[in-house]
Enzyme design. Structure first.
Site, short mmCIF file in Angstrom:
data_model
loop_
_atom_site.label_atom_id
_atom_site.label_comp_id
_atom_site.label_asym_id
_atom_site.label_seq_id
_atom_site.Cartn_x
_atom_site.Cartn_y
_atom_site.Cartn_z
N CYS A 133 18.38 -4.31 -10.81
CA CYS A 133 17.79 -3.01 -11.71
C CYS A 133 16.44 -3.07 -12.12
O CYS A 133 16.01 -4.20 -12.56
CB CYS A 133 18.75 -2.59 -12.82
SG CYS A 133 20.25 -2.17 -12.17
N ARG A 191 11.23 -8.51 -16.61
CA ARG A 191 12.15 -9.65 -16.75
C ARG A 191 11.93 -10.82 -16.21
O ARG A 191 12.45 -11.57 -15.30
CB ARG A 191 13.66 -9.13 -16.35
CG ARG A 191 14.07 -7.88 -17.24
CD ARG A 191 15.45 -7.53 -16.88
NE ARG A 191 15.83 -6.94 -15.43
CZ ARG A 191 16.91 -6.98 -14.93
NH1 ARG A 191 17.94 -7.18 -15.59
NH2 ARG A 191 16.83 -6.29 -13.74
N ASP A 236 23.34 -3.29 -22.58
CA ASP A 236 24.05 -2.71 -21.42
C ASP A 236 24.87 -1.51 -21.95
O ASP A 236 25.40 -0.55 -21.06
CB ASP A 236 24.72 -3.61 -20.87
CG ASP A 236 23.92 -4.79 -19.90
OD1 ASP A 236 22.83 -4.61 -19.66
OD2 ASP A 236 24.72 -5.54 -19.20
N ARG A 290 27.43 -1.11 -7.82
CA ARG A 290 27.14 -2.77 -8.21
C ARG A 290 27.89 -3.27 -9.49
O ARG A 290 28.07 -4.62 -9.50
CB ARG A 290 25.61 -2.85 -8.42
CG ARG A 290 24.78 -2.98 -7.33
CD ARG A 290 23.16 -3.36 -7.79
NE ARG A 290 23.36 -4.58 -8.74
CZ ARG A 290 22.86 -4.81 -9.71
NH1 ARG A 290 21.89 -3.76 -10.21
NH2 ARG A 290 22.79 -5.75 -10.36
#
Length: 421
Positions: A116, A121, A306, A398
């Protein structure tokens, strides 16, 4: 183009069983490369990231047998070879092959990871750790080449500049067969790290301190096969708890570890969500009035990044104003405009999300901008009046095992439609 179609406004009830943790299994499968025998995993979620990892393992020479939620992997045929770029580029967790291949072969040629788009990151913490353990890095086209120049990787004392789940696990993978002792300071403490350490120890590794800020690994020469039960997925559990509070008339979420969700559940209780917590399940009652709260994400055991997006539709049912601040991924805001398109009073203000509730949501065409934003769109679609069509659903598949079937069993009017239909 495949899409999910939801006819919203239907109350849901019943029970749902949480699958094995996606964030664990994407590290557990690469870890098996380090074994000198067959490893079996139970509780493996039925998600596309697992399918991609199996394809990569088989391409490298592993033998994989899949039966229900169990995987049996024989890694003894794995070859020292460049990783398949296209498959590697499809998921972020492909970087765990760096550590496992370094630990087994002393080198790894791997494409840069995908996944994603949540903003920068970087994997510099991973590379810093590998370099401290004797590896050098060069780029070869689209691949990164890590090598110890024919030597066995060695232990090192490593301080993580920032808390990173990926870098902590990757360093563990490289260290378990290293020569000597590795100490990881400022290590991440997430349950998935303990899960990976448990697998490695069951294979014969000497990992101590997982779940604390200091992890010590004494390198060993060999690791044997074993059997391992994957922990429940705390993010999937949190998603269904939020969904149950938003549209449920009494839903029990089974296969839940409460201690993995304390920060999340504390925030729901502050909103006024009524729940009954049992040993391995949580029952969420039908909700009346909810009050607005502000959410701020932080590393475990804080509020998980998350779960920031999956809780957002529920926040829109609450009375009052609140903010959401993601300190981990500031760009995790793709769901905001989609919710606004459904009628939500929500916007991005600088580095925060601001919302006013309660908001009435109306079905429309929306897209999943990433995995957890996709979960937010599903919950919003179930809350909305009318029909919601969600595209970019590959993100959702996913990370959420059998999501269509699980929601149908709760009474949702939801379908996955292939583009040809």
């Amino acid at each position: 183009m495949r899409k999910i179609v939801i006819n919203g406004g239907r109350p849901l009830k019943g029970s749902v069983t949480i699958s094995g943790a996606k964030n664990s299994v994407v590290a557990l499968i690469p870890a098996i490369i380090l074994a000198d025998g067959i490893v079996s995993l139970d509780g493996v979620p039925d998600i596309s990231d697992v399918d991609s990892l199996i394809d990569i393992m088989e391409t490298m020479g592993a033998t994989v047998k899949r039966s229900g939620d169990s995987l049996e992997i024989d890694p003894r045929g794995v070859k020292d070879m460049p990783m398949p770029f296209g498959k590697i580029n499809s998921l972020r967790a492909s970087y765990y092959f760096y550590g496992s291949l370094l630990g087994r072969f002393g080198q790894a040629i791997v494409g840069l990871p995908g996944g994603c788009d949540l903003g920068p990151r970087p994997i510099d913490l991973h590379l810093k750790a590998f370099e401290a353990m004797g590896a050098t890095m060069t780029y070869e086209g689209q691949n990164m080449h890590l090598s110890t120049n024919g030597k066995r990787i060695h232990g090192a004392h490593i301080f993580m500049d920032t808390v990173s789940v990926g870098a902590t696990i990757n360093t563990m993978l490289a260290a378990v067969k290293a020569k000597g002792r590795t100490v990881i300071e400022n290590a991440a403490r997430e349950p998935e790290i303990i899960d990976v350490a448990t697998l490695l120890n069951n294979m014969g590794a000497h990992v101590r301190g997982a779940g604390t800020e200091v992890i010590t690994i004494e390198g060993v020469d060999k690791l044997h096969g074993t059997r391992h039960q994957v922990i429940p997925d705390r993010i999937e559990a949190g998603t269904y708890i939020a969904l149950a509070a938003a549209v449920g008339e009494g839903i029990r979420i089974d296969n839940v570890l409460y201690e993995h969700l304390e920060g999340f559940i504390a925030k729901l209780e502050a909103m006024g969500v009524r729940m009954t917590v049992s040993e391995d399940s949580i029952f969420v009652e039908k909700q009346d009035k909810l009050k607005a709260v502000s959410v701020k994400t932080s590393p475990y055991p804080g509020f998980a990044t998350d779960l920031q997006q999956p809780i957002t539709p529920l926040l829109l049912k609450a009375e009052g104003t609140g903010t959401i601040t993601d300190t981990i991924y500031e760009k995790r805001v793709g769901h905001v405009q989609e919710l606004a398109n459904m009628g939500a009073d929500i916007r991005v203000l600088g580095s925060r999300i601001s919302y006013q509730g309660p908001s009435k949501l109306n079905g429309t065409h929306v897209k999943a901008t990433d995995l957890r934003a996709g979960a937010a769109m599903v919950i919003a679609g179930l809350m909305a009046e009318g029909q919601t069509e969600i595209t970019n659903i590959e993100f959702i598949l996913r990370g959420y095992s059998n999501i269509i079937e699980k929601l149908k069993d709760l009474g949702a009017d939801i379908e996955l439609i292939d583009g040809a239909e």
